[in-house]
Design an enzyme around this catalytic site. Structure first.
Site, PDB file in Angstrom:
ATOM      1  CG  MET A   1      14.702  32.792 -17.310  1.00  0.00           C
ATOM      2  SD  MET A   1      15.244  31.697 -18.631  1.00  0.00           S
ATOM      3  CE  MET A   1      16.840  32.404 -19.030  1.00  0.00           C
ATOM      4  N   PRO A   2      16.677  30.412 -13.473  1.00  0.00           N
ATOM      5  CG  PRO A   2      16.010  29.049 -11.717  1.00  0.00           C
ATOM      6  CD  PRO A   2      15.735  29.344 -13.153  1.00  0.00           C
ATOM      7  CB  ALA A   3      21.948  31.913 -14.210  1.00  0.00           C
TER       8      ALA A   3
END
Lengths: 62, 62, 62, 62, 62, 62
Positions: free
Chosen positions: E1-3
């Site tokens: 879930m890299p943001a």
């Protein structure tokens, strides 16, 4: 002067972060035509109990 | 209503943060003409292995 | 390597931002003992209709 | 696609964060008319010694 | 879930941002082993008069 | 002292932001037991050409 703040689940190794920092910097310079020195990246580890999607903590999905 | 988020390498003492918060608030109020109550500051410690410049982690420079 | 993100109501002049950037950098270097080159500041203008305190937009208080 | 970053004093339980994530997502979808899947929330714990208001650390107020 | 939140000087074309989003997503998935759907990127344009390094606005350097 | 930064696609009306700020503040106070004055919310409009998921700008999906 791109400055990147990257939030990701905790648990990634220093090796992965090192490799990712290199790759993101290389691609940013290639696309934008900027000098590597201008690219600043900060990784921010996030616990699964601190990240929710659709109202549900990721720690509750595992 | 200035709100400041300050990322800095971990390891600064509480005394340094206290002194810095005081100084930054004083200068902000002096320049912008706002009340001290309106100035909110958050310090965010960053490990050297989580900060990269020019594609290289700062933990790899020491 | 302090990196500061400062959110403030829109409408401050470039002169004020210039003066504030100088003052905040000087104080940060004095307190933390870092080089001026290491201090990076980004101002982010916020409209009063995009900032709420106590559940009320600041544009509704004027 | 609202993405929320919420900084709050450390010490809140996982139960409180779970309940808050549910409530904020529900209200966001109700008001904006978006799907729950589109709402992403990240909680960021802040120590009282890292948060200052009016130039004073919150750890110095207790 | 890299943001990822990426601040960069204003003026980059949509084509450059499109190309950069593709490249950063591809590299992130390659290194971290995550699905493309999990990568979220937000670009934030910054005016040179809102970015200071070493206490000097970038608009004053040109 | 929760401080919320909410990024959302541009185009939401002031009425929607007003209603959302009220609802998020009310729910936060209810769950965390804090005073409304302690809740600070900043909305940040994002253009669809500045937001990418899975490597694709949202402006390219419409």
């Amino acid at each position: 002067m791109p400055a990147m703040h990257i939030k990701l689940f905790e648990g990634r190794s220093r090796e992965k972060k090192r490799e990712l920092a290199e790759a993101l910097t290389r691609e940013t310079c290639r696309v934008l035509g900027c000098a590597p020195d201008a690219v600043d990246i900060i990784f921010e580890d996030v616990r699964k109990e601190d990240w929710a999607t659709a109202g549900k903590l990721w720690s509750d999905r595992d």
